[in-house]
Write a protein that holds these residues in place. Structure first.
Motif, mmCIF file in Angstrom:
data_model
loop_
_atom_site.group_PDB
_atom_site.id
_atom_site.type_symbol
_atom_site.label_atom_id
_atom_site.label_comp_id
_atom_site.label_asym_id
_atom_site.label_seq_id
_atom_site.Cartn_x
_atom_site.Cartn_y
_atom_site.Cartn_z
ATOM 1 N N VAL A 20 0.883 -1.164 0.000
ATOM 2 C CA VAL A 20 0.000 0.000 0.000
ATOM 3 C C VAL A 20 0.917 1.209 0.000
ATOM 4 N N LEU A 25 3.238 -5.008 2.433
ATOM 5 C CA LEU A 25 2.532 -5.756 3.483
ATOM 6 C C LEU A 25 2.738 -7.252 3.300
ATOM 7 N N ALA A 44 1.528 -14.730 13.291
ATOM 8 C CA ALA A 44 1.051 -13.850 14.354
ATOM 9 C C ALA A 44 0.088 -12.809 13.783
ATOM 10 N N ASN A 45 -0.555 -12.051 14.646
ATOM 11 C CA ASN A 45 -1.412 -10.934 14.217
ATOM 12 C C ASN A 45 -0.635 -10.035 13.284
ATOM 13 N N GLY A 46 -1.271 -9.687 12.172
ATOM 14 C CA GLY A 46 -0.642 -8.731 11.260
ATOM 15 C C GLY A 46 0.416 -9.331 10.356
ATOM 16 N N ALA A 47 0.584 -10.659 10.399
ATOM 17 C CA ALA A 47 1.626 -11.296 9.573
ATOM 18 C C ALA A 47 1.289 -11.237 8.088
ATOM 19 N N GLY A 48 -0.003 -11.095 7.778
ATOM 20 C CA GLY A 48 -0.406 -11.010 6.376
ATOM 21 C C GLY A 48 -1.271 -12.171 5.912
ATOM 22 N N LYS A 49 -1.814 -12.942 6.861
ATOM 23 C CA LYS A 49 -2.588 -14.139 6.514
ATOM 24 C C LYS A 49 -3.853 -13.790 5.724
ATOM 25 N N SER A 50 -4.608 -12.804 6.239
ATOM 26 C CA SER A 50 -5.858 -12.440 5.547
ATOM 27 C C SER A 50 -5.566 -11.866 4.174
ATOM 28 N N LEU A 51 -4.527 -11.055 4.085
ATOM 29 C CA LEU A 51 -4.172 -10.489 2.781
ATOM 30 C C LEU A 51 -3.854 -11.591 1.786
ATOM 31 N N GLU A 160 -9.979 -17.336 9.239
ATOM 32 C CA GLU A 160 -10.305 -17.393 10.680
ATOM 33 C C GLU A 160 -11.780 -17.758 10.887
ATOM 34 N N HIS A 192 -5.505 -18.599 14.177
ATOM 35 C CA HIS A 192 -4.592 -18.289 15.272
ATOM 36 C C HIS A 192 -4.457 -19.460 16.194
HETATM 37 N N1 LIG Z 1 -5.599 -1.816 2.971
HETATM 38 C C1 LIG Z 1 -4.610 -1.779 3.870
HETATM 39 N N2 LIG Z 1 -3.902 -0.631 4.049
HETATM 40 C C2 LIG Z 1 -2.889 -0.574 4.935
HETATM 41 N N3 LIG Z 1 -2.517 -1.613 5.702
HETATM 42 C C3 LIG Z 1 -3.189 -2.755 5.588
HETATM 43 C C4 LIG Z 1 -4.259 -2.904 4.664
HETATM 44 N N4 LIG Z 1 -4.737 -4.180 4.759
HETATM 45 C C5 LIG Z 1 -3.980 -4.786 5.703
HETATM 46 N N5 LIG Z 1 -3.057 -3.944 6.199
HETATM 47 C C6 LIG Z 1 -2.015 -4.259 7.200
HETATM 48 O O1 LIG Z 1 -1.289 -5.371 6.682
HETATM 49 C C7 LIG Z 1 -0.873 -6.220 7.740
HETATM 50 C C8 LIG Z 1 -1.337 -7.628 7.478
HETATM 51 O O2 LIG Z 1 -2.760 -7.680 7.634
HETATM 52 P P1 LIG Z 1 -3.577 -9.036 7.665
HETATM 53 O O3 LIG Z 1 -4.999 -8.686 7.961
HETATM 54 O O4 LIG Z 1 -3.311 -9.821 6.453
HETATM 55 O O5 LIG Z 1 -2.921 -9.775 8.906
HETATM 56 P P2 LIG Z 1 -3.295 -11.148 9.565
HETATM 57 O O6 LIG Z 1 -2.073 -11.989 9.574
HETATM 58 O O7 LIG Z 1 -4.507 -11.729 8.928
HETATM 59 O O8 LIG Z 1 -3.603 -10.666 11.034
HETATM 60 P P3 LIG Z 1 -4.746 -11.102 12.063
HETATM 61 O O9 LIG Z 1 -4.342 -12.445 12.537
HETATM 62 O O10 LIG Z 1 -4.638 -10.065 13.119
HETATM 63 O O11 LIG Z 1 -6.052 -11.074 11.331
HETATM 64 C C9 LIG Z 1 -1.435 -5.618 9.013
HETATM 65 O O12 LIG Z 1 -0.411 -4.857 9.617
HETATM 66 C C10 LIG Z 1 -2.551 -4.724 8.521
HETATM 67 O O13 LIG Z 1 -2.761 -3.635 9.400
#
Ligand SMILES: Nc1ncnc2c1ncn2[C@@H]1O[C@H](COP(=O)(O)OP(=O)(O)OP(=O)(O)O)[C@@H](O)[C@H]1O
Length: 240
Positions: A20, A25, A44-51, A160, A192
């Protein structure tokens, strides 16, 4: 019907990244989603799994790297995604299952048959005419998974799917996932919950700070993680 169409799997990711602005990310993810497997994406949280899941599903586009579905299409139909908090329509349970089938162009009689089959298969018949948004969280997630199943996906991306649910609702969802798997549906799931990962994973992809740092068969990952980060994650240590 599916026997006559080419399989969409394996899905290959080559050097996929998502940024972004100038902030990466996800970086340089190379991964193959093999047919018929259950792949658990851990981190972990924020690792990028959902992305990563949203990129695979095609709801967001990578800013670098490439995706190759085996049938050559950019975003095949035979895949579906279910989110942590199900996105349900303000309609009845039956109508929620019917709606995406209608969007796909199924005839009214085919839809009626598929909705009935789905309600029956997942024990949702008694709730068919109830407003979907009044169901409990566990029931809503059951409906979201049932609706995804009704679309006959080859691969199901689950982000999740049980993190908002209590243990008994979680068990029902895990049983559904196992039954999908037994039917040959490929599963890619983020969680998680290490217990859930151990119960469901055949393969693991471990993300750390937007990078895929370990991947392979689950048994080997859980028995002997190769990286310090994965070892710390499995030990329940805080990593960042
Ligand atoms: N559109 C966006 N703009 C800026 N940052 C983003 C955007 N989408 C996700 N992020 C950031 O990218 C990182 C990865 O997000 P993601 O949701 O993939 O994490 P995750 O591993 O699924 O975490 P969680 O377990 O907490 O759901 C996070 O730091 C999130 O804040």
């Amino acid at each position: 019907m599916r026997a006559f169409v080419p399989s969409i799997l394996p899905l290959r990711l080559e050097g996929v990244g998502y940024a972004v602005g100038v902030k990466p990310l996800l970086s340089d993810v190379s991964l193959t989603v093999e047919p018929g497997r259950r792949l658990v994406v851990l981190g972990a949280n924020g690792a990028g799994k959902s992305l990563l899941l949203r990129l695979c599903h095609g709801s967001i586009a990578p800013t670098s790297g490439r995706f190759f579905w085996a049938d050559g299409s950019p975003r095949p139909e035979a895949q579906a995604m279910v989110f942590q908090r199900p996105v349900l329509l303000r309609r009845t349970v039956a109508a929620n299952i019917d709606y995406p089938l209608a969007l796909r162009g199924l005839s009214r009689s085919d839809r009626r048959a598929m909705v009935a089959r789905t309600l029956d298969r997942f024990g949702l018949g008694a709730m068919a005419e109830r407003p979907a948004r009044l169901l409990s969280g566990g029931e809503q997630q059951r409906l979201a998974l049932a609706r995804a199943w009704a679309m006959r996906p080859e691969v199901l991306f689950l982000d999740e799917p049980t993190s908002a649910l209590d243990p008994s609702a979680t068990r029902i969802i895990e049983e559904m996932i196992e039954s999908f798997s037994a039917e040959g549906i490929t599963i890619v799931l983020t969680t998680h919950n290490l217990g859930q990962a151990r119960r469901l994973a055949e393969d693991v992809a471990f993300l750390h700070r937007g990078r895929l740092i370990e991947q392979g068969p689950a048994a080997a990952f859980f028995a002997g993680p190769k990286t310090t980060e994965a070892r710390a994650f499995l030990a329940g240590d805080l990593i960042w």
